[in-house]
Design a protein around this motif. Structure first.
Motif, PDB file in Angstrom:
ATOM      1  N   VAL A  42      -9.156 -16.429  65.018  1.00  0.00           N
ATOM      2  CA  VAL A  42      -8.448 -16.880  66.216  1.00  0.00           C
ATOM      3  C   VAL A  42      -7.300 -17.815  65.854  1.00  0.00           C
ATOM      4  N   SER A  43      -7.599 -18.784  65.018  1.00  0.00           N
ATOM      5  CA  SER A  43      -6.609 -19.788  64.676  1.00  0.00           C
ATOM      6  C   SER A  43      -7.055 -20.531  63.431  1.00  0.00           C
ATOM      7  N   CYS A  44      -6.097 -21.142  62.754  1.00  0.00           N
ATOM      8  CA  CYS A  44      -6.449 -21.949  61.598  1.00  0.00           C
ATOM      9  C   CYS A  44      -5.358 -22.966  61.327  1.00  0.00           C
ATOM     10  N   ALA A  88      -2.753 -16.862  55.514  1.00  0.00           N
ATOM     11  CA  ALA A  88      -3.105 -15.441  55.637  1.00  0.00           C
ATOM     12  C   ALA A  88      -4.616 -15.253  55.629  1.00  0.00           C
ATOM     13  N   TRP A  89      -5.312 -16.175  54.994  1.00  0.00           N
ATOM     14  CA  TRP A  89      -6.765 -16.096  54.955  1.00  0.00           C
ATOM     15  C   TRP A  89      -7.403 -16.252  56.326  1.00  0.00           C
ATOM     16  N   GLN A 106      -7.267 -14.547  58.799  1.00  0.00           N
ATOM     17  CA  GLN A 106      -7.647 -13.301  59.443  1.00  0.00           C
ATOM     18  C   GLN A 106      -8.874 -12.657  58.810  1.00  0.00           C
ATOM     19  N   TYR A 107      -9.387 -13.275  57.737  1.00  0.00           N
ATOM     20  CA  TYR A 107     -10.473 -12.646  56.989  1.00  0.00           C
ATOM     21  C   TYR A 107     -11.681 -13.562  56.919  1.00  0.00           C
ATOM     22  N   SER A 108     -12.807 -13.085  57.432  1.00  0.00           N
ATOM     23  CA  SER A 108     -14.009 -13.911  57.437  1.00  0.00           C
ATOM     24  C   SER A 108     -14.714 -13.924  56.085  1.00  0.00           C
ATOM     25  N   TYR A 109     -14.436 -12.916  55.235  1.00  0.00           N
ATOM     26  CA  TYR A 109     -15.104 -12.917  53.942  1.00  0.00           C
ATOM     27  C   TYR A 109     -14.459 -13.975  53.045  1.00  0.00           C
ATOM     28  N   GLY A 110     -15.235 -14.549  52.182  1.00  0.00           N
ATOM     29  CA  GLY A 110     -14.714 -15.522  51.237  1.00  0.00           C
ATOM     30  C   GLY A 110     -14.706 -16.941  51.736  1.00  0.00           C
ATOM     31  N   MET A 111     -15.078 -17.154  52.994  1.00  0.00           N
ATOM     32  CA  MET A 111     -15.145 -18.519  53.487  1.00  0.00           C
ATOM     33  C   MET A 111     -16.298 -19.234  52.775  1.00  0.00           C
ATOM     34  N   GLU A 112     -16.071 -20.483  52.412  1.00  0.00           N
ATOM     35  CA  GLU A 112     -17.055 -21.230  51.645  1.00  0.00           C
ATOM     36  C   GLU A 112     -18.085 -21.944  52.534  1.00  0.00           C
ATOM     37  N   TYR A 113     -17.648 -22.348  53.678  1.00  0.00           N
ATOM     38  CA  TYR A 113     -18.536 -23.057  54.598  1.00  0.00           C
ATOM     39  C   TYR A 113     -18.405 -22.452  55.984  1.00  0.00           C
ATOM     40  N   TRP A 114     -19.525 -22.427  56.680  1.00  0.00           N
ATOM     41  CA  TRP A 114     -19.566 -21.944  58.065  1.00  0.00           C
ATOM     42  C   TRP A 114     -20.337 -22.934  58.918  1.00  0.00           C
ATOM     43  N   GLY A 115     -19.856 -23.094  60.139  1.00  0.00           N
ATOM     44  CA  GLY A 115     -20.615 -23.874  61.101  1.00  0.00           C
ATOM     45  C   GLY A 115     -21.439 -22.945  61.981  1.00  0.00           C
ATOM     46  N   GLU A 116     -22.396 -23.534  62.651  1.00  0.00           N
ATOM     47  CA  GLU A 116     -23.131 -22.773  63.655  1.00  0.00           C
ATOM     48  C   GLU A 116     -22.159 -22.457  64.785  1.00  0.00           C
ATOM     49  N   GLY A 117     -22.336 -21.360  65.440  1.00  0.00           N
ATOM     50  CA  GLY A 117     -21.429 -20.993  66.508  1.00  0.00           C
ATOM     51  C   GLY A 117     -21.627 -21.820  67.759  1.00  0.00           C
ATOM     52  N   THR A 118     -20.594 -21.848  68.559  1.00  0.00           N
ATOM     53  CA  THR A 118     -20.674 -22.471  69.873  1.00  0.00           C
ATOM     54  C   THR A 118     -20.192 -21.444  70.886  1.00  0.00           C
ATOM     55  N   LEU A 119     -20.973 -21.256  71.943  1.00  0.00           N
ATOM     56  CA  LEU A 119     -20.710 -20.190  72.900  1.00  0.00           C
ATOM     57  C   LEU A 119     -19.704 -20.630  73.948  1.00  0.00           C
TER      58      LEU A 119
END
Length: 123
Positions: A46-48, A102-103, A105-118
């Motif tokens: 979405v954005s970064c 450019a990264w 747009q790509y979910s692969y390779g991310m080092e850290y993830w947060g829990e989602g928020t709805l």
């Protein structure tokens, strides 16, 4: 670690601000990305914002969403205005030690993830 917060139920045309709080890594150096995933759809960037303050927005949210980072608080904010029902999704923040937006747009390779928020936008 990343912790996303701020989701909720809002009417079409309303606003929400999501927060992504980081800990345990050198936040200042990292690209922070907001992804979202709607039911039955692929996860999309979405954005970064990168360490230099450069930003990216998906075409679907340009002009409605803004992103900012506060390095003193190790937090990235996604301000979402004029929300539409099609914005309904689980929103995730992620981090990668890279400069190029450019990264975003790509979910692969991310080092850290947060829990989602709805985020739910009613029509």
């Amino acid at each position: 670690q990343l912790q996303a917060s701020g989701g909720g139920l809002v009417q079409s045309g309303g606003s929400l601000r999501l927060s992504c709080a980081a800990s345990g890594f050198k936040f200042d150096d990292y690209l922070i990305v907001w992804f979202r995933q709607a039911p039955g759809k692929e996860r999309e960037g979405v954005s970064c914002v990168n360490s230099g303050g450069s930003t990216y927005f998906a075409d679907s949210v340009k002009g409605r969403f803004t992103i900012s980072r506060d390095n003193t608080k190790k937090t990235v904010y996604l301000e979402m205005n004029n929300l539409k029902p099609e914005d309904t999704a689980v929103y995730y923040c992620a981090a990668k030690n890279v400069y190029g937006i450019a990264w975003c747009q790509y979910s692969y390779g991310m080092e850290y993830w947060g829990e989602g928020t709805l985020v739910t936008v009613s029509s």
